[in-house]
Design an enzyme around this catalytic site. Structure first.
Site, PDB file in Angstrom:
ATOM      1  N   HIS A 334       0.836  -1.216   0.076  1.00  0.00           N
ATOM      2  CA  HIS A 334       0.110  -0.247  -0.069  1.00  0.00           C
ATOM      3  C   HIS A 334       0.725   1.166  -0.073  1.00  0.00           C
ATOM      4  O   HIS A 334       1.953   1.405   0.254  1.00  0.00           O
ATOM      5  CB  HIS A 334      -1.020  -0.075   1.073  1.00  0.00           C
ATOM      6  N   CYS A 352       4.021  -4.451   6.492  1.00  0.00           N
ATOM      7  CA  CYS A 352       3.375  -4.308   4.976  1.00  0.00           C
ATOM      8  C   CYS A 352       4.546  -3.742   4.196  1.00  0.00           C
ATOM      9  O   CYS A 352       5.825  -3.631   4.414  1.00  0.00           O
ATOM     10  CB  CYS A 352       2.434  -3.013   4.993  1.00  0.00           C
TER      11      CYS A 352
END
Length: 407
Positions: A334, A352
């Protein structure tokens, strides 16, 4: 006086000879066993042999545990069936079926219900021309429970395709104790053909994958034929299902924790590279192949979802954009504008893969469900098998060992 001559009367010799010969001939005919002798003509009784009456049989007649997937079959000997009706005794609706062209059999053509009684009435005409009627009741089995097979991924909407890493599976809402029976009722057909196998993730979930990633352009068809199947412990399949998935071009991202770069490969060729930031030492990104299972333009990421809530150190809640999930414990690819200065040089995320806003949007536009993100040199453990989708972490031999029927 004159003397009258004596006249002697003699039997004509020809008549005597003929009579004697006739007597001998009759005697010889009565005793002869010669194959050349003619058989005596049969004697008519004056009555014809009786024509056969029709005999009708109904499979499952009188049963209380008839399998609802098995057709009700009616047969006749010595005649032809003329009419067969099978009716749900409680609801009164008729069961569809077909009569053979020669009138010898009739079979139902739709699945029956569980725990249901059916009234069967069969009419036939025998070779003797007389009508015969046969009636019976057939009752189907009563499961202890019925389990619904949810397919993985969910049936796609029109035009939706999947990447080469997509896992196929079935999730049950009851524990399955007869895993072999379940597997035998599941069929995966890939075009072009590719070797694959099932693997049980837990007692309710079974996944299917090929030995290596799917070939680009593959069509994968999953047939779930579980209705009427005993899955153990009195649990039976609730329904049959069928779903088809289309595999698009191969898109694989290779994220390297040593270089903090992520290569983008299209059908095996590198078409781009993006600077990244992986998980920091305290929260390292899992290593190994990850598969994109969801994508949202905007996602709220909350550490409370895995037990770290304020005021605990490391707790966070933030809105992230262009987010694609790569594991079920909170790993995404992301956008993160706050780590742009670290992207390409150090790993500072909570696990992430962070990208710049521009790169995150470009990645989001190109990568989708089933596409692969392979993580190396992150310092983290291997992605767990159960962590949507950790299936590719296993070697082919270990994967096959998780099947209940694989030899």
């Amino acid at each position: 006086m004159p003397v009258r001559p004596t006249v002697t009367r003699q039997r004509p010799w020809g008549v005597a000879v003929v009579a004697a010969l006739a007597s001998v001939t009759l005697l010889a005919g009565a005793c002869s066993s010669s194959p050349d002798s003619a058989s005596p003509p049969s004697i008519a009784t004056g009555t014809a042999a009786a024509a056969a009456a029709a005999q009708v049989s109904i499979d499952g007649a009188g049963s209380t545990d008839f399998n609802p997937k098995t057709p009700i079959t009616v047969k006749v000997n010595g005649g032809k069936l003329t009419t067969v009706t099978v009716t749900n005794a409680a609801k009164g609706n008729a069961v569809k079926g077909a009569l053979a062209a020669d009138g010898s059999t009739w079979s139902s053509s739709e699945p029956l219900g569980y725990a249901t009684a059916y009234t069967v009435v069969a009419e036939a005409t025998g070779a003797d021309g007389k009508p015969v009627e046969q009636k019976a009741t057939v009752k189907t089995l009563t499961p202890a429970a019925q389990t619904y097979p949810a397919v993985i991924p969910a049936p796609p909407s029109a035009g939706l395709t999947f990447g080469v890493g997509q896992i196929i599976g079935v999730s049950f809402d009851h524990a399955i104790t007869n895993r072999a029976a379940a597997e035998k009722a599941l069929t995966v057909t890939s075009t072009p053909p590719q070797q694959g196998a099932w693997h049980w993730i837990d007692n309710k979930t079974v996944h299917y994958r090929p030995q290596s990633y799917w070939q680009a352009g593959t069509t994968v068809k999953l047939d779930v034929n579980l209705y009427g199947v005993d899955l153990g412990g009195g649990v039976y399949g609730k329904t049959d299902r069928s779903v088809t998935y289309q595999i698009h071009d191969s898109w694989i991202a290779k994220a390297d924790g040593n270089t903090d770069q992520m290569q983008l490969l299209h059908n095996g060729a590198v078409v781009g590279t993006m600077p990244i930031s992986l998980g920091k030492d305290a929260t390292p990104t899992h290593v190994g192949p990850h598969v994109i299972s969801d994508k949202q333009q905007q996602v709220i990421m909350d550490s409370c979802t895995y037990g770290v809530c304020p005021p605990a150190p490391g707790a966070y809640r933030s809105t992230e954009y262009w987010a694609e999930r790569i594991s079920n414990d909170g790993e995404f690819v992301h956008e993160n504008p706050n780590t742009v200065n670290q992207q390409g040089s150090s790993n500072v995320s909570h696990g992430c893969i962070n990208l710049s806003p521009q790169n995150a949007q470009a990645f989001f536009n190109q990568f989708g469900l089933g596409d692969v993100v392979e993580v190396t040199n992150s310092g983290g453990p291997a992605l767990p098998l159960w962590d949507t989708y950790g299936d590719w972490e296993l070697s082919w031999a270990d994967w096959q060992a998780g099947s209940a029927v694989h030899n």
